[in-house]
Design a protein around this motif. Structure first.
Motif, PDB file in Angstrom:
ATOM      1  N   PRO A  49      40.779   3.506  70.001  1.00 37.58           N
ATOM      2  CA  PRO A  49      39.693   2.553  69.708  1.00 37.58           C
ATOM      3  C   PRO A  49      39.749   2.007  68.284  1.00 37.58           C
ATOM      4  O   PRO A  49      39.514   0.811  68.061  1.00 37.58           O
ATOM      5  N   LEU A  50      40.061   2.865  67.328  1.00 41.93           N
ATOM      6  CA  LEU A  50      40.155   2.422  65.938  1.00 41.93           C
ATOM      7  C   LEU A  50      41.322   1.464  65.737  1.00 41.93           C
ATOM      8  O   LEU A  50      41.200   0.458  65.021  1.00 41.93           O
ATOM      9  N   LEU A  51      42.449   1.748  66.381  1.00 41.33           N
ATOM     10  CA  LEU A  51      43.609   0.862  66.272  1.00 41.33           C
ATOM     11  C   LEU A  51      43.326  -0.488  66.927  1.00 41.33           C
ATOM     12  O   LEU A  51      43.744  -1.536  66.412  1.00 41.33           O
ATOM     13  N   ALA A  52      42.611  -0.468  68.063  1.00 37.24           N
ATOM     14  CA  ALA A  52      42.274  -1.726  68.731  1.00 37.24           C
ATOM     15  C   ALA A  52      41.346  -2.570  67.872  1.00 37.24           C
ATOM     16  O   ALA A  52      41.517  -3.795  67.755  1.00 37.24           O
ATOM     17  N   ALA A  53      40.373  -1.909  67.216  1.00 40.17           N
ATOM     18  CA  ALA A  53      39.466  -2.653  66.338  1.00 40.17           C
ATOM     19  C   ALA A  53      40.213  -3.233  65.143  1.00 40.17           C
ATOM     20  O   ALA A  53      39.970  -4.375  64.731  1.00 40.17           O
ATOM     21  N   GLY A  54      41.125  -2.461  64.577  1.00 38.39           N
ATOM     22  CA  GLY A  54      41.908  -2.966  63.452  1.00 38.39           C
ATOM     23  C   GLY A  54      42.802  -4.129  63.855  1.00 38.39           C
ATOM     24  O   GLY A  54      42.952  -5.102  63.110  1.00 38.39           O
ATOM     25  N   ALA A  55      43.395  -4.044  65.056  1.00 36.79           N
ATOM     26  CA  ALA A  55      44.252  -5.137  65.521  1.00 36.79           C
ATOM     27  C   ALA A  55      43.443  -6.410  65.766  1.00 36.79           C
ATOM     28  O   ALA A  55      43.892  -7.519  65.441  1.00 36.79           O
ATOM     29  N   LEU A  56      42.233  -6.262  66.311  1.00 29.16           N
ATOM     30  CA  LEU A  56      41.382  -7.436  66.539  1.00 29.16           C
ATOM     31  C   LEU A  56      40.960  -8.072  65.217  1.00 29.16           C
ATOM     32  O   LEU A  56      40.912  -9.299  65.086  1.00 29.16           O
ATOM     33  N   ALA A  60      41.943 -11.872  64.025  1.00 24.93           N
ATOM     34  CA  ALA A  60      40.954 -12.885  63.650  1.00 24.93           C
ATOM     35  C   ALA A  60      41.333 -13.580  62.346  1.00 24.93           C
ATOM     36  O   ALA A  60      40.957 -14.734  62.119  1.00 24.93           O
ATOM     37  N   GLN A  61      42.082 -12.887  61.484  1.00 27.68           N
ATOM     38  CA  GLN A  61      42.514 -13.493  60.227  1.00 27.68           C
ATOM     39  C   GLN A  61      43.712 -14.419  60.403  1.00 27.68           C
ATOM     40  O   GLN A  61      44.051 -15.168  59.487  1.00 27.68           O
ATOM     41  N   ARG A  62      44.357 -14.367  61.569  1.00 29.03           N
ATOM     42  CA  ARG A  62      45.498 -15.230  61.876  1.00 29.03           C
ATOM     43  C   ARG A  62      46.571 -15.148  60.786  1.00 29.03           C
ATOM     44  O   ARG A  62      46.987 -16.157  60.212  1.00 29.03           O
ATOM     45  N   LEU A  63      46.989 -13.920  60.535  1.00 28.09           N
ATOM     46  CA  LEU A  63      48.010 -13.702  59.520  1.00 28.09           C
ATOM     47  C   LEU A  63      49.367 -14.212  60.000  1.00 28.09           C
ATOM     48  O   LEU A  63      49.695 -14.098  61.185  1.00 28.09           O
ATOM     49  N   PRO A  64      50.164 -14.776  59.116  1.00 31.06           N
ATOM     50  CA  PRO A  64      51.515 -15.198  59.521  1.00 31.06           C
ATOM     51  C   PRO A  64      52.369 -13.983  59.875  1.00 31.06           C
ATOM     52  O   PRO A  64      52.420 -13.006  59.135  1.00 31.06           O
TER      53      PRO A  64
END
Length: 225
Positions: A49-56, A60-64
């Motif tokens: 759950p923590l990894l999924a939240a971090g990935a989301l 959202a920041q749309r990093l290159p």
């Protein structure tokens, strides 16, 4: 009428030899692999759950380049693999995101640092030998080729002590020569205890009330008294 006699031939038991013992050990997973698979799977389920939240949050920041970093590393036997990590170090999510590599078998929970191919420490002695046969024979004896790199390791939990014998390369080599399941459990406990203690200290310091002397003075108090 002829009488037929049946002769039973008993199979001879296989002799207990070192070759048979070696085959038996190769057929069964080692205690280290069992620890990696069981504990790594449990940690991955807890951290999902923590990894999924971090990935989301990263998405959202749309990093290159996406939410994951991809970098080549050298694994067991000198075989390369691509290491995937989340692009953040908050709450050590980059480290936790490598747990799938532990379950898959690319990494171990405890071991030397996974090195990139261009790192001089990843090159086995004899890599510049005259013939490929000599280079391969020398590389096979190199300790870095004989065990998997780790999610954490002795160098990570001891390298900040400042002692000259706690150099990362020396610690990694010491682990390669003396590793066993008990040492792995001790390193894992140390790896969890240190950041947890720092977090508790940080919360305690922020939670302390900073009271001045004037907070304890009774009404009407003056310095002239």
């Amino acid at each position: 009428m002829p009488i037929r006699t049946q002769v039973r031939v008993q199979a001879q038991p296989r002799e207990w030899t070192w070759e048979w013992l070696r085959e038996w050990r190769q057929a069964w997973p080692s205690a280290k692999r069992v620890l990696d698979l069981t504990l790594g799977s449990v940690l991955l389920l807890l951290a999902a759950p923590l990894l999924a939240a971090g990935a989301l949050a990263l998405a959202a920041q749309r990093l290159p380049g996406g939410v994951l970093t991809r970098s080549p590393r050298i694994g067991l036997g000198g075989h390369p693999f691509v290491l995937h990590s989340l692009r953040t170090r908050r709450l050590r999510l980059d480290l936790l995101s490598r747990l799938p590599h532990v379950v898959r078998g690319d990494l171990s929970l405890v071991g030397p640092e996974p090195l990139p191919p261009d790192d001089e420490r990843a090159r086995a002695p004899g890599a510049d030998a005259d013939t490929p046969e000599i280079a391969a024979a020398t590389a096979a004896r190199h300790w870095r080729q004989e065990l998997k790199p780790g999610l954490t390791g002795l160098a990570q939990v001891r390298s900040r002590s400042g002692m000259p014998w706690d150099e990362p390369a020396l610690l990694d080599q010491h682990y390669a020569e003396h590793h066993w399941v008990g040492l792995d459990l001790a390193i894992l406990a140390r790896a969890v205890h240190t950041p947890l203690r720092r977090a508790i200290r940080g919360l305690t310091r922020h939670g302390k009330a900073h009271l001045s002397d004037t907070d304890h003075r009774r009404c009407g108090y003056s310095a002239a008294e």
